[in-house]
Design a protein around this motif. Structure first.
Motif, PDB file in Angstrom:
ATOM      1  N   VAL B  55       0.856  -1.089  -0.330  1.00  0.00           N
ATOM      2  CA  VAL B  55      -0.142  -0.149   0.379  1.00  0.00           C
ATOM      3  C   VAL B  55       0.879   1.254  -0.362  1.00  0.00           C
ATOM      4  N   VAL B  56       0.485   2.405  -0.587  1.00  0.00           N
ATOM      5  CA  VAL B  56       1.283   3.546  -0.328  1.00  0.00           C
ATOM      6  C   VAL B  56       0.001   4.333   0.224  1.00  0.00           C
ATOM      7  N   PRO B  57       0.832   5.386   1.429  1.00  0.00           N
ATOM      8  CA  PRO B  57      -0.069   6.565   1.919  1.00  0.00           C
ATOM      9  C   PRO B  57      -0.900   7.566   1.397  1.00  0.00           C
ATOM     10  N   GLY B  58      -2.083   7.193   2.523  1.00  0.00           N
ATOM     11  CA  GLY B  58      -3.307   7.737   1.598  1.00  0.00           C
ATOM     12  C   GLY B  58      -4.480   6.313   1.110  1.00  0.00           C
ATOM     13  N   GLU B  59      -3.811   5.128   0.680  1.00  0.00           N
ATOM     14  CA  GLU B  59      -4.443   4.000  -0.064  1.00  0.00           C
ATOM     15  C   GLU B  59      -5.725   3.290   1.237  1.00  0.00           C
ATOM     16  N   ALA B  60      -6.448   3.316   1.337  1.00  0.00           N
ATOM     17  CA  ALA B  60      -7.075   2.609   1.855  1.00  0.00           C
ATOM     18  C   ALA B  60      -7.620   0.990   2.113  1.00  0.00           C
ATOM     19  N   VAL B  61      -7.327   1.058   3.278  1.00  0.00           N
ATOM     20  CA  VAL B  61      -7.453  -0.941   2.820  1.00  0.00           C
ATOM     21  C   VAL B  61      -8.825  -1.718   4.059  1.00  0.00           C
ATOM     22  N   ILE B  62      -8.655  -2.688   3.485  1.00  0.00           N
ATOM     23  CA  ILE B  62     -10.118  -3.611   4.330  1.00  0.00           C
ATOM     24  C   ILE B  62      -9.636  -4.595   4.911  1.00  0.00           C
ATOM     25  N   TYR B  63     -10.018  -4.434   5.814  1.00  0.00           N
ATOM     26  CA  TYR B  63      -9.614  -5.486   7.393  1.00  0.00           C
ATOM     27  C   TYR B  63     -10.597  -6.528   7.628  1.00  0.00           C
ATOM     28  N   THR B  64     -11.011  -7.845   6.995  1.00  0.00           N
ATOM     29  CA  THR B  64     -12.051  -8.722   6.969  1.00  0.00           C
ATOM     30  C   THR B  64     -11.923  -9.494   7.251  1.00  0.00           C
ATOM     31  N   ILE B  65     -12.039  -9.812   9.390  1.00  0.00           N
ATOM     32  CA  ILE B  65     -12.501 -11.527  10.505  1.00  0.00           C
ATOM     33  C   ILE B  65     -13.011 -12.507   9.740  1.00  0.00           C
ATOM     34  N   THR B  66     -12.625 -13.451   9.530  1.00  0.00           N
ATOM     35  CA  THR B  66     -14.189 -13.919   9.714  1.00  0.00           C
ATOM     36  C   THR B  66     -13.866 -15.183  10.093  1.00  0.00           C
ATOM     37  N   PHE B  67     -15.306 -15.453  11.083  1.00  0.00           N
ATOM     38  CA  PHE B  67     -14.958 -16.502  11.700  1.00  0.00           C
ATOM     39  C   PHE B  67     -16.194 -17.356  11.990  1.00  0.00           C
ATOM     40  N   GLN B  68     -15.193 -18.631  12.380  1.00  0.00           N
ATOM     41  CA  GLN B  68     -16.614 -19.844  12.205  1.00  0.00           C
ATOM     42  C   GLN B  68     -16.542 -20.831  13.079  1.00  0.00           C
ATOM     43  N   ASN B  69     -17.952 -21.112  13.404  1.00  0.00           N
ATOM     44  CA  ASN B  69     -18.083 -22.044  14.890  1.00  0.00           C
ATOM     45  C   ASN B  69     -17.429 -23.602  14.073  1.00  0.00           C
ATOM     46  N   VAL B  70     -16.523 -24.486  13.570  1.00  0.00           N
ATOM     47  CA  VAL B  70     -15.937 -25.441  13.308  1.00  0.00           C
ATOM     48  C   VAL B  70     -16.238 -26.787  14.649  1.00  0.00           C
ATOM     49  N   GLY B  71     -16.742 -26.296  15.837  1.00  0.00           N
ATOM     50  CA  GLY B  71     -16.508 -26.828  17.037  1.00  0.00           C
ATOM     51  C   GLY B  71     -17.937 -27.841  16.734  1.00  0.00           C
ATOM     52  N   ASP B  72     -18.521 -28.494  18.009  1.00  0.00           N
ATOM     53  CA  ASP B  72     -19.982 -29.436  18.286  1.00  0.00           C
ATOM     54  C   ASP B  72     -20.471 -28.539  18.907  1.00  0.00           C
ATOM     55  N   GLU B  73     -20.371 -27.486  19.215  1.00  0.00           N
ATOM     56  CA  GLU B  73     -20.913 -26.904  20.036  1.00  0.00           C
ATOM     57  C   GLU B  73     -21.028 -25.520  20.412  1.00  0.00           C
ATOM     58  N   PRO B  74     -22.315 -24.731  20.280  1.00  0.00           N
ATOM     59  CA  PRO B  74     -22.630 -23.208  19.972  1.00  0.00           C
ATOM     60  C   PRO B  74     -21.743 -22.545  21.420  1.00  0.00           C
ATOM     61  N   ALA B  75     -21.134 -21.706  20.087  1.00  0.00           N
ATOM     62  CA  ALA B  75     -20.232 -20.252  20.710  1.00  0.00           C
ATOM     63  C   ALA B  75     -20.376 -18.725  21.965  1.00  0.00           C
ATOM     64  N   GLY B  76     -20.529 -19.317  22.611  1.00  0.00           N
ATOM     65  CA  GLY B  76     -21.409 -17.546  23.698  1.00  0.00           C
ATOM     66  C   GLY B  76     -20.270 -16.417  23.627  1.00  0.00           C
ATOM     67  N   ASN B  77     -21.042 -15.664  24.025  1.00  0.00           N
ATOM     68  CA  ASN B  77     -20.512 -14.580  24.058  1.00  0.00           C
ATOM     69  C   ASN B  77     -19.133 -13.914  23.340  1.00  0.00           C
ATOM     70  N   VAL B  78     -19.238 -13.942  22.321  1.00  0.00           N
ATOM     71  CA  VAL B  78     -18.060 -13.720  21.178  1.00  0.00           C
ATOM     72  C   VAL B  78     -18.079 -12.485  21.213  1.00  0.00           C
ATOM     73  N   VAL B  79     -16.483 -12.260  21.350  1.00  0.00           N
ATOM     74  CA  VAL B  79     -16.220 -10.571  21.342  1.00  0.00           C
ATOM     75  C   VAL B  79     -14.889 -10.738  20.330  1.00  0.00           C
ATOM     76  N   ILE B  80     -14.403  -9.436  19.082  1.00  0.00           N
ATOM     77  CA  ILE B  80     -14.049 -10.121  17.740  1.00  0.00           C
ATOM     78  C   ILE B  80     -12.577  -8.381  18.363  1.00  0.00           C
ATOM     79  N   THR B  81     -11.524  -8.528  18.783  1.00  0.00           N
ATOM     80  CA  THR B  81     -11.586  -6.967  19.391  1.00  0.00           C
ATOM     81  C   THR B  81      -9.855  -7.127  18.169  1.00  0.00           C
ATOM     82  N   ASN B  82     -10.008  -5.911  17.436  1.00  0.00           N
ATOM     83  CA  ASN B  82      -8.309  -5.880  16.176  1.00  0.00           C
ATOM     84  C   ASN B  82      -7.977  -4.163  17.078  1.00  0.00           C
TER      85      ASN B  82
END
Lengths: 327, 160
Positions: B55-82
């Motif tokens: 990238v160069v100064p002034g350019e916009a970048v898009i961060y995408t955080i993808t998450f999937q529950n690959v376990g066998d139980e539901p996940a509660g209180n999911v919080v993503i911090t970036n």
């Protein structure tokens, strides 16, 4: 006994230190890493985990800005070597070399100034005034290399044609072009940035120009010198010991401005200057070279010097008075 | 047959640290992209997302955080911090995540609150925080993340 008056049309130059702090971008080569953190509860047990690291690398953005620093330059027909000050600023985020070019044939003006040879100079002594120490720019030989956010002042120098008349305007332009490349914003120059990273043309297109202006202002000054002799015997005979009072009036009788006008008059041979006799508009001036507008200058041939400043018709008549005695 | 499956699993595990990390029961991946204008076959200008390796100064970048529950139980209180890197400035209003509440931090991730509830001390007085003050973004999932469910959080920042 001749009054000499130099109405010096001098370029008043502003020295502007162009370090536009904060304008520069993140340095070339900076690596930015991003990791997201996720917390969640699994059957009542809190779990924290990290994502992969997303990495971006900062490459070189090529940008340049040319800014004219001199105000409109007042010139007379036939003037030679008249300079206009510009600043070239590297507003990219890497080190870059620039090619410079002058163009005095641009449209929209009344006359075309004639570029001197050479026509572009570095302001080597950073004085803001074009002078003998300033080094000429030689394309391909001493192209300026500017660090990110650095700037350098340059002069473009033109002669004024003899056949111009008052109030005509002539344009002259300085262009700076990045040597790595220029073109549409976003154009890529793979591997040509600092340290071999890619270079990308920024919003300025890697090239910029600014235009300077010359204004013909051939000011007409009306100067009249008169003298009054007063001899030691109460008469008006020019005998040894007699005092001569010179009165010189200076007036602009045309449009335009006589910039930084300086009155200078040699003390005639076989006479001696009368100490503390200089006055400007009835206000006494000291003989010393100091903060006031005038002095008795003995550095060369003895003379009276009075600085009249910028004069226009509106300033009316300026009157300088001084005295000598006959030896 | 059994031997073959185990070999495939080993291969998968080996390749995981590069693409994503699978721990617990969530699979989380961050990608960074930027917009590129291109001319399509019909000769029209279109915008597409491409990987933002450079990238160069002034350019916009898009961060995408993808998450999937690959376990066998539901996940509660999911919080993503970036975190928002110092060399980036967050684009106001760009953060979003379906079914998630947005929070921001102005103190390096110590405290989080809604954007309009944050203040910054300046010359001894508090002023409302602006996008330039944000140091971290947090997405708080309102519901459990069901087994196999996938969700996405995203924000845009401009390189300083």
């Amino acid at each position: 006994m001749s009054a000499q008056l130099q109405a010096t049309l001098c370029a008043c130059v502003f020295i502007i230190l162009c370090t536009t702090a904060g304008a520069v971008g993140t340095p070339v080569g900076t690596v930015i890493q991003n990791t997201a953190t996720v917390t969640f509860d699994l059957a009542g047990t809190p779990v924290t985990l990290q994502s992969n690291v997303a990495t971006i690398t900062v490459v070189e953005r090529i940008d340049v800005i040319v800014t004219r620093q001199s105000p409109q330059i007042l010139v007379a027909p036939g003037d030679t070597g008249r300079a206009i000050l510009f600043t070239v600023s590297n507003t990219g985020n890497g080190s870059e070399a620039f090619a410079l070019a002058i163009d005095s044939l641009i449209g929209g003006d009344d006359f075309d100034p004639v570029p001197a040879v050479p026509a572009i100079y570095f302001d080597t002594d950073a004085s803001g005034d074009f002078n003998i120490g300033d080094v000429a720019y030689n394309p391909g030989v001493n192209d300026p290399v500017l660090a990110a956010d650095a700037s350098q002042n340059f002069f473009i120098v033109n002669d004024i044609p003899a056949l111009v008349v008052n109030s005509q305007i002539g344009f002259s332009q300085l262009t700076a072009t990045a040597l790595t490349g220029s073109g549409a914003p976003g154009t890529e120059y793979p591997g040509q940035g600092d340290g071999g990273v890619d270079a990308v043309i920024g919003t300025t297109g890697g090239e910029d120009a600014d235009i300077g202006e010359y204004l013909v202002s051939d000011v007409v000054l009306n100067v009249v010198k008169s003298q009054l002799v007063s001899d030691p015997f109460g008469g008006t005979q020019p005998v040894p010991g007699a005092t001569i009072t010179y009165t010189v009036t200076v007036e602009v009788t045309s449009s335009g401005t006589a910039t930084a006008s300086v009155f200078s008059d040699l003390i005639p041979t076989y006479t001696s200057f009368v100490p503390a006799s200089i006055a400007l508009n009835a206000l006494a001036l000291t003989d010393a070279i100091d903060a006031d507008a005038g002095e008795y200058d003995t550095a060369g041939a003895p003379r009276v010097v009075v600085r009249l400043g910028d004069l226009t018709q509106a300033d009316g008549v300026q009157t300088v008075v001084f005295q000598v005695t006959i030896d | 047959m059994k031997y073959l499956m185990s070999a495939t699993l080993t291969l998968l595990l080996l390749s995981l640290p590069v693409a994503a990390q699978e721990q617990g029961s969530l699979n989380v991946m961050t990608t960074v992209q930027k917009e590129e204008v291109f001319v399509n076959d019909a000769g029209e200008s279109e915008t597409r997302l491409v990987p933002a390796n450079t990238v160069v100064p002034g350019e916009a970048v898009i961060y995408t955080i993808t998450f999937q529950n690959v376990g066998d139980e539901p996940a509660g209180n999911v919080v993503i911090t970036n975190p928002i890197a110092e060399t980036l400035s967050y684009v106001d209003g760009s953060a979003f995540g379906p079914g998630m509440q947005l929070q921001f931090s102005v103190d390096g991730g110590q405290n989080f609150a809604a954007a309009n509830a944050l203040t910054v001390e300046e010359d001894g007085t508090a002023r409302p925080a602006g996008p330039a003050d944000f140091t971290h973004i947090r997405w708080v999932m309102q519901n459990e993340l069901a087994v196999n469910a996938m969700a996405t959080a995203r924000f845009t920042a401009v390189l300083k």
